[in-house]
Write a protein that holds these residues in place. Structure first.
Motif, PDB file in Angstrom:
ATOM      1  N   THR A  90       0.835  -1.204   0.000  1.00 53.94           N
ATOM      2  CA  THR A  90       0.000   0.000   0.000  1.00 53.94           C
ATOM      3  C   THR A  90       0.864   1.245   0.000  1.00 53.94           C
ATOM      4  OG1 THR A  90      -1.806  -1.120   1.164  1.00 53.94           O
ATOM      5  CG2 THR A  90      -1.761   1.284   1.265  1.00 53.94           C
TER       6      THR A  90
ATOM      7  N   LEU B 294      -5.887  -3.013   0.040  1.00 51.35           N
ATOM      8  CA  LEU B 294      -5.155  -2.026  -0.754  1.00 51.35           C
ATOM      9  C   LEU B 294      -6.047  -0.826  -1.049  1.00 51.35           C
ATOM     10  CD1 LEU B 294      -3.285  -4.247  -3.385  1.00 51.35           C
ATOM     11  CD2 LEU B 294      -2.249  -2.993  -1.495  1.00 51.35           C
TER      12      LEU B 294
ATOM     13  N   GLY C 132      -6.496   1.390   1.987  1.00 50.85           N
ATOM     14  CA  GLY C 132      -5.297   2.160   2.299  1.00 50.85           C
ATOM     15  C   GLY C 132      -5.037   3.296   1.338  1.00 50.85           C
ATOM     16  N   LEU C 133      -5.487   3.133   0.085  1.00 48.79           N
ATOM     17  CA  LEU C 133      -5.229   4.155  -0.938  1.00 48.79           C
ATOM     18  C   LEU C 133      -6.420   5.067  -1.182  1.00 48.79           C
ATOM     19  CD1 LEU C 133      -3.396   1.850  -3.502  1.00 48.79           C
ATOM     20  CD2 LEU C 133      -2.349   3.615  -2.084  1.00 48.79           C
TER      21      LEU C 133
ATOM     22  N   ARG D  27       1.074   3.947  -3.012  1.00 48.18           N
ATOM     23  CA  ARG D  27       0.741   5.341  -2.717  1.00 48.18           C
ATOM     24  C   ARG D  27       1.829   6.276  -3.248  1.00 48.18           C
ATOM     25  NH1 ARG D  27       0.455   5.031   2.333  1.00 48.18           N
ATOM     26  NH2 ARG D  27      -1.808   4.793   2.514  1.00 48.18           N
TER      27      ARG D  27
END
Length: 355
Positions: free
Chosen positions: A280, A318, A321-322, A284
């Motif tokens: 992640t 993922l 988190g993004l 990012r």
């Protein structure tokens, strides 16, 4: 778009070939009035032959390829996907240029400032992905791909040792977009936003595209292979067994409810938790780098494929988190296959398609 075209001849059948650290995936596409899949094949690959997207042992890879193609009677015309950190992709903003020779000169001149390798040691290709009319401040967007020549020698050597005819080398990311972008066409018909495509394999292949045009791509050497390797080392497992445990455990069910050796389950969950956190952060940084480029298009969604898309909860984590909506996808042409085979063959299918 192919960074290296080794033949201008277009065969009726082409095999898209994607080689990871643990396996070879091949899809033969036949073109005879219409495009159809003629054959698919997946074969294991011994450890150490490929590492982080680069061929370490061309001779052994050649032996494995020869056996695979003979067993499945695949066409010998091959388009190979490449994905490693010794490839650079940049989007350049240039004035409108119509003359092909002038455009070539301008691209190579600008590339010297943006490509992090000596151009004398690189193979370069490019494609115009957008044009702005003169009355709107005329300019054009050109995606430039540069790959180190010495990195390309090993896979080419392996193909030729296997008796195969390489008709082109292509970025695996471009194959991913070709395989999946058609299904996204109706989502944003105005083309005002971009889609992030992410193949979760032994390495992690990220691409940002508007329609079928790739605007940005980056390879992270960290992927499922690193996560599986950690588990394998801690539990004394083979990599194949470690990969299987990751898929069995996932990131959703409480570990107490999962059948199997409890110590292995706990370590598999720990490896996945640490892995998804690290990945992640890497994704990012890549997306932030893309967003900082001039003319970057807003990314609103993400499409995932590859083996990691089958690990329960991995893509969802993922996305959380993004701050993006992550969707697993597979090409409709591979719909007759089981989920695992379709996920592994997505890039190969896209590589076999004629762009």
């Amino acid at each position: 778009m192919t960074p290296v075209m080794l033949s201008s001849h277009k065969p009726n059948s082409t095999v898209g070939l994607d080689i990871e650290a643990g396996s070879i995936a091949a899809v033969e596409v036949s073109v005879n009035g219409s495009t159809r899949i003629a054959q698919t094949a997946i074969a294991p690959l011994s450890a150490g032959i490929v590492k982080e997207g680069e061929v370490m042992d061309a001779a052994e890879l050649g032996v494995s390829l020869k056996a695979l193609f003979a067993e499945h009677k695949l066409s010998k015309s091959v388009r190979l996907g490449v994905a490693n950190q010794r490839i650079a992709v940049r989007t350049l903003q240039l004035p409108l240029i119509e003359d092909p020779d002038e455009l070539d000169t301008a691209v190579r001149f600008q590339a010297q400032e943006h490509i992090p390798m000596p151009l004398t040691q690189a193979v370069i290709d490019y494609q115009v992905v957008g044009r702005q009319r003169e009355d709107e401040g005329g300019h054009m967007e050109v995606v430039v791909v540069a790959a180190r020549r010495d990195m390309l020698e090993a896979p080419l050597q392996a193909l030729r040792a296997a008796g195969l005819r390489p008709v082109g080398l292509d970025l695996a990311a471009f194959g991913m977009i070709r395989a999946l972008a058609a299904e996204q066409a109706g989502v944003d018909p105005a083309g005002t936003s971009a889609v992030a495509y992410c193949n979760l394999g032994d390495v992690t292949n990220l691409a940002v595209a508007r329609g079928s045009a790739c605007l940005f791509t980056r390879i992270s050497p960290f992927g499922l292979e690193a996560i599986a390797s950690r588990l394998a080392e801690r539990r004394g497992l083979s990599l194949d067994h470690a990969r299987a445990w990751l898929g069995h455990v996932g990131l959703v069910k409480p570990t107490a409810e999962i059948e199997g050796d409890s110590a292995t389950i706990e370590l598999a969950r720990e490896a996945l938790e640490d892995g998804v956190t690290k990945l992640t952060n890497e994704l990012r940084l890549s997306l932030e780098f893309y967003a900082a480029q001039e003319g970057a298009v807003l990314v609103e969604r993400a499409i995932v494929c590859g083996a990691g898309s089958l690990i329960e909860g991995f893509a969802d984590r993922l996305g959380e988190g993004l701050g993006l909506r992550f969707e697993a996808a597979k090409p409709p042409a591979l719909g007759y296959l089981d989920e695992a085979d379709a996920a592994r063959l997505t890039l190969s299918y896209g590589l076999a398609l004629d762009d």
